[in-house]
Write an enzyme that holds these catalytic residues in place. Structure first.
Site, mmCIF file in Angstrom:
data_model
loop_
_atom_site.group_PDB
_atom_site.id
_atom_site.type_symbol
_atom_site.label_atom_id
_atom_site.label_comp_id
_atom_site.label_asym_id
_atom_site.label_seq_id
_atom_site.Cartn_x
_atom_site.Cartn_y
_atom_site.Cartn_z
ATOM 1 N N ASP A 59 -6.652 0.028 0.731
ATOM 2 C CA ASP A 59 -5.398 0.741 0.988
ATOM 3 C C ASP A 59 -5.622 2.177 1.479
ATOM 4 O O ASP A 59 -5.046 2.570 2.501
ATOM 5 C CB ASP A 59 -4.500 0.731 -0.261
ATOM 6 C CG ASP A 59 -3.915 -0.646 -0.535
ATOM 7 O OD1 ASP A 59 -4.393 -1.617 0.069
ATOM 8 O OD2 ASP A 59 -2.993 -0.753 -1.356
ATOM 9 N N GLY B 297 0.797 -1.235 0.000
ATOM 10 C CA GLY B 297 0.000 0.000 0.000
ATOM 11 C C GLY B 297 0.821 1.272 0.000
ATOM 12 O O GLY B 297 0.409 2.287 0.575
ATOM 13 N N SER B 298 1.991 1.232 -0.655
ATOM 14 C CA SER B 298 2.856 2.417 -0.606
ATOM 15 C C SER B 298 2.220 3.616 -1.307
ATOM 16 O O SER B 298 2.323 4.740 -0.821
ATOM 17 C CB SER B 298 4.243 2.108 -1.182
ATOM 18 O OG SER B 298 4.228 2.145 -2.576
ATOM 19 N N SER B 299 1.538 3.396 -2.425
ATOM 20 C CA SER B 299 0.985 4.561 -3.134
ATOM 21 C C SER B 299 -0.120 5.232 -2.325
ATOM 22 O O SER B 299 -0.220 6.458 -2.293
ATOM 23 C CB SER B 299 0.518 4.193 -4.543
ATOM 24 O OG SER B 299 -0.572 3.320 -4.500
ATOM 25 N N ALA B 300 -0.930 4.436 -1.626
ATOM 26 C CA ALA B 300 -1.988 5.039 -0.803
ATOM 27 C C ALA B 300 -1.387 5.786 0.384
ATOM 28 O O ALA B 300 -1.877 6.855 0.768
ATOM 29 C CB ALA B 300 -2.954 3.970 -0.306
#
Ligand code: PMV
Length: 327
Positions: free
Chosen positions: A158, A113-116
């Site tokens: 996310d 969930g890095s982008s969120a």
């Protein structure tokens, strides 16, 4: 002087893939965070620098101009950031230029969930810089909009966990509900380093489900039961049961064809080293696995995953969702 905000990454503890078909899933915020620092500019431009990706670019009249790094990567990674900024400015009727610096401790493209986490921290930081009233519900909505740009039709897991933190019970039709988890959940996350595509893995499950509906139905029922039993195990602070349920959940995912050799190596290594349970997390086909272990076993599980070729780190549940760090 600027504003710094941060938001956590996540792991799916139970129910990935099944959640696509309306079954419940349990997701946990972990203590790896993305940080966004924002400052006002004199002009109306948006400048973005990602420390960990080593990318710098700015938008001129909506067009991305690369300053440092790979243009294609910048286009992809900065799109949700731009989207989050645009949504905040639009919602609160502001027109300003911004410098944004991103520093994320979350491994990218690994199902964590890095982008969120980046989009949620950017959203909250811009809101705080502009001194607007921004309840978490708004951070969630804007982050979700930004995520849609990257993932098409994501479930919303996310952005929800990055915004609210803690542990969430998620179901497609009913949304998410906070789970009151008092106990510590000591985990080792092992990154296989194998690139995977969520879309491809979801498609794989769909094909199998369509080809063998009678076989798939009891597997889906078992997955639902696992989540229900896990909710009880959280109430009873029963780490051992959670570990067993993780193992069964992994077996179901394996049956649906979404594990792979790289994940199996790490999962077996973790179990042999004394993990209470281990499973793939997220879409599978590479990406990450998680192992649950008692505190005294965490280091040996971590070392075993490393020896098996993975990149591990110890993760714990965090109740802190998106928050302002400074400013
Ligand atoms: O993209 P990931 O690795 O965080 O996992 C997605 C979870 C799935 O259940 C496979 C897909 C979904 O949209 O819920």
């Amino acid at each position: 002087m600027g504003v710094v905000a941060s938001a956590p990454a996540k792991v799916i503890l139970f129910g990935e893939h099944f959640v696509v078909y309306g079954e419940p899933a349990i997701v946990l915020a972990i203590d790896k965070r993305a940080y966004a620092k924002v400052e006002l500019r004199q002009d109306k431009q948006l400048h973005i620098h990602s420390k960990n990706l080593n990318l710098t670019a700015h938008y001129e009249n909506g067009i991305l101009k690369i300053e440092h790094g790979n243009e294609k990567e910048a286009k992809l990674k900065f799109k949700p950031v731009k989207m989050a900024v645009d949504k905040v400015l639009e919602k609160y009727g502001k027109q300003v230029g911004l410098n944004i610096e991103i520093e994320s401790k979350v491994p990218v493209a690994a199902g964590l969930g890095s982008s969120a986490a980046v989009a949620a921290s950017v959203t909250a930081a811009v809101g705080a810089l502009l001194k607007v009233e921004m309840p978490k519900e708004n951070v969630f909505r804007i982050t979700y909009e930004a995520e849609k740009v990257v993932h098409g039709t994501p479930s919303g897991i996310d952005p929800a966990i990055s915004t609210f933190g803690g542990a969430l019970l998620f179901q497609k039709d009913t949304g998410f509900k906070s789970l009151d988890v008092k106990m510590e959940i000591p985990l080792v996350v092992g990154n296989t380093g194998v690139a995977r595509s969520t879309r491809f893995q979801v498609e794989k499950v769909r094909n199998l489900k369509e080809k063998y509906p009678q076989v798939a139905t009891p597997i889906f029922l078992a997955a639902r039961e696992i989540v229900l039993r896990a909710v009880d195990a959280f109430k009873d602070n029963d780490l051992e049961t959670l570990g067993e349920l993780m193992n069964i959940n992994h077996a179901l995912l394996y049956g649906l064809g979404v594990s792979d050799e790289s994940l199996e190596w790490l999962i077996n290594a973790a179990r042999k080293a004394g993990a209470l349970g281990a499973k793939l997390t997220g879409a599978g086909g590479g990406g990450c696995m998680i192992a649950l272990a008692r505190n005294e076993n965490l280091e040996s599980v971590l070392e075993a995953i490393q020896r098996a070729g993975g990149t591990p780190f110890i993760a714990r549940k965090t109740d802190e969702g998106v928050k302002i760090e400074q400013g």
